[in-house]
Design a protein around this motif. Structure first.
Motif, PDB file in Angstrom:
ATOM      1  N   ASN A  33      34.018 -90.879 -26.611  1.00 51.34           N
ATOM      2  CA  ASN A  33      35.444 -90.701 -26.308  1.00 51.34           C
ATOM      3  C   ASN A  33      35.723 -89.338 -25.684  1.00 51.34           C
ATOM      4  O   ASN A  33      36.677 -88.649 -26.031  1.00 51.34           O
ATOM      5  N   GLY A  34      34.855 -88.944 -24.759  1.00 50.63           N
ATOM      6  CA  GLY A  34      35.039 -87.710 -24.018  1.00 50.63           C
ATOM      7  C   GLY A  34      34.571 -86.447 -24.712  1.00 50.63           C
ATOM      8  O   GLY A  34      34.655 -85.361 -24.152  1.00 50.63           O
ATOM      9  N   VAL A  35      34.049 -86.572 -25.923  1.00 49.56           N
ATOM     10  CA  VAL A  35      33.571 -85.412 -26.675  1.00 49.56           C
ATOM     11  C   VAL A  35      32.045 -85.445 -26.692  1.00 49.56           C
ATOM     12  O   VAL A  35      31.444 -86.460 -27.070  1.00 49.56           O
ATOM     13  N   LYS A  39      22.738 -84.953 -31.179  1.00 54.78           N
ATOM     14  CA  LYS A  39      21.664 -85.913 -31.463  1.00 54.78           C
ATOM     15  C   LYS A  39      21.709 -86.281 -32.942  1.00 54.78           C
ATOM     16  O   LYS A  39      21.399 -85.464 -33.806  1.00 54.78           O
ATOM     17  N   VAL A  40      22.171 -87.484 -33.224  1.00 53.69           N
ATOM     18  CA  VAL A  40      22.250 -88.005 -34.588  1.00 53.69           C
ATOM     19  C   VAL A  40      21.757 -89.445 -34.593  1.00 53.69           C
ATOM     20  O   VAL A  40      21.642 -90.072 -33.545  1.00 53.69           O
ATOM     21  N   ASP A  41      21.483 -89.963 -35.783  1.00 56.35           N
ATOM     22  CA  ASP A  41      21.013 -91.348 -35.892  1.00 56.35           C
ATOM     23  C   ASP A  41      22.130 -92.371 -35.742  1.00 56.35           C
ATOM     24  O   ASP A  41      21.896 -93.505 -35.357  1.00 56.35           O
ATOM     25  N   ALA A  42      23.358 -91.980 -36.088  1.00 54.58           N
ATOM     26  CA  ALA A  42      24.502 -92.883 -36.023  1.00 54.58           C
ATOM     27  C   ALA A  42      25.737 -92.092 -35.614  1.00 54.58           C
ATOM     28  O   ALA A  42      25.860 -90.910 -35.915  1.00 54.58           O
ATOM     29  N   VAL A  43      26.635 -92.773 -34.922  1.00 54.96           N
ATOM     30  CA  VAL A  43      27.863 -92.157 -34.417  1.00 54.96           C
ATOM     31  C   VAL A  43      29.053 -92.813 -35.110  1.00 54.96           C
ATOM     32  O   VAL A  43      29.102 -94.036 -35.229  1.00 54.96           O
ATOM     33  N   ILE A  51      34.858 -95.282 -25.836  1.00 57.78           N
ATOM     34  CA  ILE A  51      34.044 -95.162 -24.626  1.00 57.78           C
ATOM     35  C   ILE A  51      32.879 -94.243 -24.950  1.00 57.78           C
ATOM     36  O   ILE A  51      33.066 -93.101 -25.364  1.00 57.78           O
ATOM     37  N   ILE A  52      31.674 -94.769 -24.786  1.00 56.31           N
ATOM     38  CA  ILE A  52      30.453 -94.046 -25.095  1.00 56.31           C
ATOM     39  C   ILE A  52      29.707 -93.781 -23.791  1.00 56.31           C
ATOM     40  O   ILE A  52      29.453 -94.705 -23.017  1.00 56.31           O
ATOM     41  N   ALA A  76      25.719 -93.806 -17.932  1.00 58.12           N
ATOM     42  CA  ALA A  76      26.528 -95.025 -17.833  1.00 58.12           C
ATOM     43  C   ALA A  76      27.582 -94.954 -18.930  1.00 58.12           C
ATOM     44  O   ALA A  76      27.411 -94.241 -19.927  1.00 58.12           O
ATOM     45  N   PHE A  77      28.655 -95.683 -18.736  1.00 63.15           N
ATOM     46  CA  PHE A  77      29.762 -95.671 -19.693  1.00 63.15           C
ATOM     47  C   PHE A  77      29.920 -97.053 -20.297  1.00 63.15           C
ATOM     48  O   PHE A  77      30.021 -98.043 -19.577  1.00 63.15           O
ATOM     49  N   VAL A  78      29.924 -97.112 -21.623  1.00 61.48           N
ATOM     50  CA  VAL A  78      30.045 -98.361 -22.359  1.00 61.48           C
ATOM     51  C   VAL A  78      31.360 -98.317 -23.130  1.00 61.48           C
ATOM     52  O   VAL A  78      31.604 -97.357 -23.870  1.00 61.48           O
ATOM     53  N   SER A  79      32.196 -99.334 -22.952  1.00 65.77           N
ATOM     54  CA  SER A  79      33.452 -99.371 -23.706  1.00 65.77           C
ATOM     55  C   SER A  79      33.551-100.679 -24.484  1.00 65.77           C
ATOM     56  O   SER A  79      33.105-101.731 -24.017  1.00 65.77           O
TER      57      SER A  79
END
Length: 139
Positions: A33-35, A39-43, A51-52, A76-79
Motif C-alpha cells: 500500500n505504498g509503504v 524482509k519478513v515471512d508474512a505481511v 496493493i502489493i 509488478a503490482f498486485v491488487s
C-alpha cells in the motif's frame, strides 16, 4: 474507564490488520500500500483493497558451464480485496530457465490462494502497463 480504553485498543488493532499474506521464496515484497516493506515471512494487510509491489527473483543454473545467473524481474503490482482474519499465500510459477522467467516482466503470472485452498481473484499490472496507462491518460 480503563477497561473501555483497553477494549477499544484491542478492537482497533484487530481492525487495522484484517489479513495476513505469506509468499513463496522467489517473491520479494517491495511495498505494501505504498509503504516500503521490510524482509519478513508474512505481511499484515488492512481490510479492503490492498496493493502489493513485488519482484520475482531466482537463481538459475547453466548445466553446460556450471555457472549460475541471478534474475530479478522488474516490479509488478498486485491488487486484491482482503477480508478480516483471512490468510493468503502469493505464488508464481516455477520457471525452468532464465529466459522463461523473463516473461514475468512482460506478463506477470501470480496466483493468490486463501489458507482454505480457495483461489482469490487478483489484478496484476507490470511496470510497463502502468507507465503506458499513465502516459495515455495524459494525452
Amino acid at each position: 474507564m480503563r477497561k473501555l480504553i483497553a477494549g477499544l485498543v484491542v478492537l482497533l488493532s484487530s481492525y487495522a490488520h484484517a489479513g495476513t499474506l505469506t509468499y513463496s521464496d522467489d517473491i520479494e515484497i517491495l511495498a505494501v500500500n505504498g509503504v516500503r516493506a521490510d524482509k519478513v515471512d508474512a505481511v499484515q494487510l488492512r481490510p479492503g483493497k490492498n496493493i502489493i509491489q513485488i519482484r520475482y527473483a531466482e537463481i538459475f543454473g547453466d548445466e553446460y558451464s556450471d555457472s549460475v545467473s541471478w534474475y530479478r524481474s522488474k516490479p509488478a503490482f498486485v491488487s486484491f480485496d482482503v477480508e478480516s482474519g483471512d490468510i493468503y499465500h502469493l505464488d508464481v510459477p516455477q520457471y525452468i530457465s532464465r529466459e522463461d522467467a523473463e516473461q514475468f516482466d512482460i506478463e506477470p503470472d501470480v496466483s493468490l490462494t486463501k489458507v482454505d485452498g480457495d483461489k482469490k481473484e487478483v489484478n496484476v499490472v507490470s511496470v510497463v502497463e502502468l507507465v503506458n496507462t499513465i502516459y495515455l491518460s495524459l494525452i
